[in-house]
Design a protein around this motif. Sequence first.
Motif, PDB file in Angstrom:
ATOM      1  N   UNK A  74      66.026 -14.634 -12.666  1.00 36.34           N
ATOM      2  CA  UNK A  74      65.997 -15.578 -13.777  1.00 36.34           C
ATOM      3  C   UNK A  74      66.102 -14.772 -15.065  1.00 36.34           C
ATOM      4  N   UNK A  75      66.645 -15.385 -16.095  1.00 40.24           N
ATOM      5  CA  UNK A  75      66.725 -14.736 -17.394  1.00 40.24           C
ATOM      6  C   UNK A  75      65.352 -14.608 -18.043  1.00 40.24           C
ATOM      7  N   UNK A  76      64.480 -15.588 -17.769  1.00 38.88           N
ATOM      8  CA  UNK A  76      63.169 -15.670 -18.419  1.00 38.88           C
ATOM      9  C   UNK A  76      62.097 -15.003 -17.571  1.00 38.88           C
ATOM     10  N   UNK A  77      61.596 -13.873 -18.038  1.00 36.99           N
ATOM     11  CA  UNK A  77      60.557 -13.168 -17.287  1.00 36.99           C
ATOM     12  C   UNK A  77      59.285 -14.008 -17.127  1.00 36.99           C
ATOM     13  N   UNK A  78      58.864 -14.814 -18.133  1.00 42.52           N
ATOM     14  CA  UNK A  78      57.660 -15.638 -17.920  1.00 42.52           C
ATOM     15  C   UNK A  78      57.801 -16.620 -16.754  1.00 42.52           C
ATOM     16  N   UNK A  79      59.000 -17.135 -16.526  1.00 43.07           N
ATOM     17  CA  UNK A  79      59.200 -18.029 -15.384  1.00 43.07           C
ATOM     18  C   UNK A  79      59.074 -17.247 -14.075  1.00 43.07           C
ATOM     19  N   UNK A  80      59.675 -16.058 -14.022  1.00 41.53           N
ATOM     20  CA  UNK A  80      59.556 -15.225 -12.824  1.00 41.53           C
ATOM     21  C   UNK A  80      58.114 -14.798 -12.586  1.00 41.53           C
ATOM     22  N   UNK A  81      57.400 -14.506 -13.660  1.00 44.32           N
ATOM     23  CA  UNK A  81      55.988 -14.129 -13.524  1.00 44.32           C
ATOM     24  C   UNK A  81      55.191 -15.263 -12.882  1.00 44.32           C
ATOM     25  N   UNK A  82      55.481 -16.483 -13.325  1.00 39.83           N
ATOM     26  CA  UNK A  82      54.793 -17.645 -12.744  1.00 39.83           C
ATOM     27  C   UNK A  82      55.184 -17.808 -11.277  1.00 39.83           C
ATOM     28  N   UNK A  83      56.470 -17.632 -10.963  1.00 37.58           N
ATOM     29  CA  UNK A  83      56.933 -17.752  -9.576  1.00 37.58           C
ATOM     30  C   UNK A  83      56.265 -16.715  -8.689  1.00 37.58           C
ATOM     31  N   UNK A  84      56.208 -15.476  -9.164  1.00 36.34           N
ATOM     32  CA  UNK A  84      55.603 -14.408  -8.377  1.00 36.34           C
ATOM     33  C   UNK A  84      54.109 -14.638  -8.183  1.00 36.34           C
TER      34      UNK A  84
END
Length: 272
Positions: A74-84
Motif C-alpha cells: 500500500x502507498x500509505x504506511x499507516x494503513x499497512x501498520x494497521x493491517x500488520x
Amino acid sequence: MNSFGNDARFTGSIPELYESHLVPLLFEPCAADLANRVAGRHPSRVLEAAAGTGVVTRAMAHALPIHVDLVATDLNQPMLDRAAAIGTSRPVKWQQADATRLPFDDASFDIVVCQFGVMFFPDKARAFSEARRVLRHGGVLLFNVWDRIEENEFANTVTAALAGLFPADPPLFLVRTPYGYFDPEVISRDLADAGFSATPRFETIAARSRAASARVPAVGFCQGTPLRSEIEARSGGDVGDATSACAAAIVERFGTGPVDAKIQAHVVIAQR
C-alpha cells in the motif's frame, strides 16, 4: 474544490475508523469473493496492491495454501501498520509501495489483485502497466471497483446529505474517487493503454450492506475516509455536525435501528 491529490491520504484516525466501520460494512463480502477467485487460479505468488488495512489480505491468507507467497502493498504506511497489527492466519510480506512504481522484478507474480484501490491511482494506465510488467505470461490482473454511486445507497445518501449541508461547495470525494471509476469503456481503454491486449472481463455483483445503526455508515464515510478532510476544509465544516446530518439522512431513508442498503461493484479480470 478539487482535492484529488489528497484523496489517497489515509492518515491520522482514518485507518482505525476505516477498519472498524467500513470494512464490516462494505469490504468483507467483496474480499471473500476476490480471495476465492484468486484461490481458484492456483497461483504460486500473489501481489496485492492498495491493500489498505488488509481485509483482502486476510481473506487470501485463509483461502490460499501455505506455500503460496503473498505480498501485500500500500502507498500509505499507516494503513499497512494497521493491517500488520491485526495480523493474518499465516505469514504475509507487508511492503510500502507505489502502484505506479512497483519495486518488483518483471514477470515475478502469477496474480496481481486489488480491491477498491485502482480508483485512487492518479495515473491508472501507468499502474495497470506496472501490474502487467510484474505479471508472468498468462498471469491475471484481478480487481474490483464500485459501480456508480446511485447503485450504492449509503454512499449516495451521505453525498446528498452533505450537499444539503454545504450547498455552495459540496464535498464530492465519494463521487469523484471511490465511486468515480465505474465505466467499463474507460477501464478497458486504460487497460489497453497499459498493454493488456486481451479484452477484459467484467462481472457486476450486488450485495447488501448492513449495520447496527445509521451512525455506523455515517461515521465510516465522514470520518473513516479522506472525505473528513474535505468536510473540515469548508467554512463551518464541523465533522461531528456533518456526521450527525448524514446519520439523520440515513435514518430518514432506511429507518431507525439496524440499517440495510444495496451495494454494487464490478469485478474486472485482465489477462496478460
